[in-house]
Design an enzyme around this catalytic site. Structure first.
Site, short mmCIF file in Angstrom:
data_model
loop_
_atom_site.label_atom_id
_atom_site.label_comp_id
_atom_site.label_asym_id
_atom_site.label_seq_id
_atom_site.Cartn_x
_atom_site.Cartn_y
_atom_site.Cartn_z
CB CYS A 1 -1.04 0.24 1.44
SG CYS A 1 -2.17 -1.14 1.24
CD GLU B 1 16.50 -14.32 -6.98
OE1 GLU B 1 15.69 -14.80 -6.08
OE2 GLU B 1 16.26 -13.25 -7.58
CG ASN C 1 1.33 0.40 4.20
OD1 ASN C 1 0.88 -0.90 4.09
ND2 ASN C 1 2.41 0.68 4.35
CE LYS D 1 13.24 -12.10 -9.20
NZ LYS D 1 14.18 -11.98 -8.21
NE ARG E 1 4.61 1.63 0.07
CZ ARG E 1 5.64 1.24 0.71
NH1 ARG E 1 6.81 1.56 0.53
NH2 ARG E 1 5.36 0.83 2.24
O1 M6R Z 1 12.63 -5.65 0.55
P1 M6R Z 1 13.13 -7.15 0.99
O2 M6R Z 1 14.40 -7.53 -0.03
O3 M6R Z 1 12.96 -7.14 2.15
O4 M6R Z 1 11.78 -7.98 0.30
C1 M6R Z 1 11.84 -9.30 0.22
C2 M6R Z 1 11.00 -10.08 -0.48
O5 M6R Z 1 9.74 -9.71 -0.39
C3 M6R Z 1 11.49 -9.66 -2.12
O6 M6R Z 1 12.88 -10.18 -2.23
C4 M6R Z 1 10.53 -10.67 -2.95
O7 M6R Z 1 10.77 -11.75 -2.82
C5 M6R Z 1 10.72 -10.15 -4.54
N1 M6R Z 1 9.64 -9.81 -5.01
C6 M6R Z 1 11.64 -11.13 -5.14
O8 M6R Z 1 11.63 -10.67 -6.55
#
Ligand code: M6R
Length: 612
Positions: free
Chosen positions: A2, A485, A99, A489, A27
């Site tokens: 949010c 990873e 939020n 992705k 967000r």
């Molecule tokens: O902002 P952060 O690195 O803490 O976020 C962690 C995950 O929410 C973030 O890496 C999420 O998995 C991504 N969408 C991955 O591409």
């Protein structure tokens, strides 16, 4: 999760708020809404993107110099018009955006209903605005006092902004566990979830702390108090952010821009921290706490998602180079079990946004146990950056595509530099190998640049596998987390089910899935386990799987057996993830584009996960 933006000043609020919402759309994009004050409150909200809201508002009365806006990632209540924010009070005097999650909303709702309040949405947020209204009415309180009283009753996480048409010269904001930034312009104020909607107007900001309430007034005054009414004097910070960094800069998508920025961002993460010629590494954040780090019994890495994958590589790096035991934890698990964390442990939090609720909560728990808290964060001034005892920024610049790419490689750079710095201090690395890794690090940006030239080849492979229902990613050692990873992705932006596995584990189960419709993407650059990887590829081929292998330049053996090979430059094994992840990012990107998916705003996701 949010996005909130608010404005009070002399300019028209609507264009500022809409532009701000566009910047904050990463967000959450389930719905968007605005409330503008012009005698009365004009509230417009729409399911869908900010663009849908703009189309809806076209031609309607939106003039006014005070307003609030919101872009939603749904938690309580489906994504539809009625659940979109802002939410207005029963007497229509107040309007509020939120939020976070009000966890005790059900009991509050029941109590308010008994007092005659009726609700028009399924959200937890609407309860708050009714509660504020109730306190205003019952106790004859000013807006800020009623907000204070209401928030004392609320359990959960919030960043809120609210205004009252009876007090047309002020806006009140507050935060707890969800971010809120105050922007100080000339005769105007901004409140937003991050600085991106503010930077066009001012670089002067105040980062609010948990349980603080800010009142901004049209006459240019403002006040920050705690929930317990203690006045807070915050230092005004100047942020260094350029508007161009928030644009696509000619690329079709932010993700594509961010993939292609990596030669630069990797260099930026190293800048001033390494000099191979002179043979030194210096990670600023570690210096004041070096003794504690050298003496640490353990490093515990806490993170979520892609950052957790970077943490797994951190485990290999710290154990391999600095000979310190490492545990890598999902922050969401760490916070809720009863872990053994001691004063001689270092807890390292990895987070691009610096706002991930679970990571922040894990840190809070670890602080109570006396561990040293170290943050590796991208977003300057974020909650994790401010909460930790020390840390290092990764300097990747704003990452806007929901799928993390450049932040991941910059996290790897910082982890590598930290492991090398610690190894040097502890004397667990030979001078020769240390130097070799330093030179190899400095070469990484140009090698990434070389991989980016493989775009056409990778796009071709993407066309070959874009309709596969599943995909398997395999890797060993340093490249096992890269398999995870790569799979993440692909899942998050193309909606193809994918799994990452340690290559040798394949035969303990996933091999059952392999047939001619299953692409298997194998990281095969490891020197140490090369023969074993070749055997794994043979095992896949024997079951008619399609193999796409990421190999080191000049590899001839795997070329003979794999269906496709992507050749990448050679590097030292601990640094190989920095290179092998790039073709996987590119492959996912192209597959998602070919499948007409929204690359930058994949369904159901949000960039910054500020709720549990
Ligand atoms: O902002 P952060 O690195 O803490 O976020 C962690 C995950 O929410 C973030 O890496 C999420 O998995 C991504 N969408 C991955 O591409």
């Amino acid at each position: 999760m949010c996005g909130i933006v608010a404005y009070i000043g002399n300019k028209e609020a609507y264009p500022i708020i809409i532009e701000g919402l566009r910047r904050l759309e990463y967000r959450g994009y389930d719905s968007a809404g605005v409330s503008i004050l012009n005698g009365d409150i004009h509230t417009y909200k729409k399911k869908g993107k900010v663009k849908d809201l703009e189309d809806f508002v076209e031609g309607k009365n939106k003039s006014g110099t005070l307003g609030i806006g919101h872009t939603r990632w749904a938690t309580h209540g489906r994504p539809n018009d009625k659940n979109a924010h802002p939410h207005n009070s029963g007497n229509s005097d107040l309007t509020l955006v939120h939020n976070g999650i009000i966890e005790n909303y059900a009991s509050l709702k029941e109590a308010l209903a008994e007092l005659g309040h009726t609700f028009t949405s399924d959200t937890d947020t609407e309860i708050l605005v009714h509660l504020i209204e109730e306190y205003q009415k019952r106790d004859d309180l000013s807006l800020e006092k009623a907000v204070q009283k209401a928030l004392k009753k609320a359990v959960g996480a919030y960043a809120i902004v609210v205004f009252d048409k009876k007090s047309p010269n002020k806006i009140v904001g507050a935060r707890k566990s969800s971010p809120l930034v105050l922007g100080l312009g000339k005769d105007e104020f901004f409140l937003a979830s991050d600085a991106t909607p503010i930077i066009k107007f001012t670089n002067k900001v105040i980062y609010l702390n948990d349980e603080e309430i800010v009142t901004v007034n049209r006459d240019g005054s403002y006040e920050v108090v705690t929930l317990d009414d203690e006045v807070q004097n915050h230092e005004v910070k100047e942020i260094d952010l350029k508007i161009e960094e928030l644009e696509k800069g000619g690329y079709d998508h932010f993700m594509l821009k961010e993939i292609h920025q990596q030669p630069t961002t990797i260099f930026e993460s190293m800048r001033g921290r390494i000099n191979a010629e002179e043979g030194w590494i210096l990670v600023g954040g570690m210096q004041d706490h070096m003794k504690r780090m050298v003496d640490a019994d353990r490093i515990i890495i806490a993170a979520c998602g892609t950052s957790w994958h970077a943490g797994l590589i951190g485990e290999y790096l710290f154990e391999d180079l600095a000979r310190v035991p490492v545990e890598v934890e999902y922050a969401s698990e760490l916070r809720y079990r009863n872990p053994v964390i001691r004063e001689r442990d270092v807890v390292l939090a990895l987070s691009q946004s610096g706002e991930t609720a679970d990571t922040l909560a894990a840190l809070e728990m670890a602080r109570n146990k006396g561990a040293l808290l170290y943050g590796i964060v991208n977003n300057v001034g974020s909650s994790i950056a401010r909460f930790t005892d020390c840390g290092s920024y990764i300097h990747a610049g704003p990452e806007i595509g929901v799928a993390s790419t450049k932040a991941f490689t910059s996290q790897l750079v910082v982890l590598t530099l930290m492991a090398l710095n610690l190894a040097k201090e502890k004397g667990t690395i030979s001078e020769g190998y240390f130097r070799k890794l330093l030179y190899a690090m400095e070469d990484i940006p140009k090698k990434v640049e070389q991989i980016l030239t493989l775009d056409e080849q990778i796009k071709y492979i993407a066309t070959e596998i874009k309709d596969a229902p599943n995909a398997l990613y395999l890797g060993r050692g340093y490249n096992f987390p890269i398999a995870l990873e790569g799979a993440l992705k692909l899942k998050e932006i193309s909606y193809i089910h994918a799994e990452g596995y340690p290559a040798a584990e394949m035969k303990h189960g996933p091999i059952a899935l392999i047939d001619e419709s299953m692409p298997v993407i194998v990281m095969a650059t490891n020197v140490s386990a090369y023969e074993k990887i070749v055997s794994n590829i043979q095992e896949v081929k024997a079951r008619k799987g399609m193999v796409i292998a990421i190999v080191t330049e000049g590899d001839t053996e795997i070329k003979k057996i794999a269906d496709y090979t992507i050749e990448i430059p050679e590097t030292e094994e601990p640094l190989s993830p920095l290179l092998s992840v790039i073709p996987l990012q590119m492959l996912s990107y192209h597959i998602a584009v070919l499948r007409n998916c929204n690359v930058d705003q994949p369904r159901n996701l949000a960039k910054s996960v500020t709720v549990e």
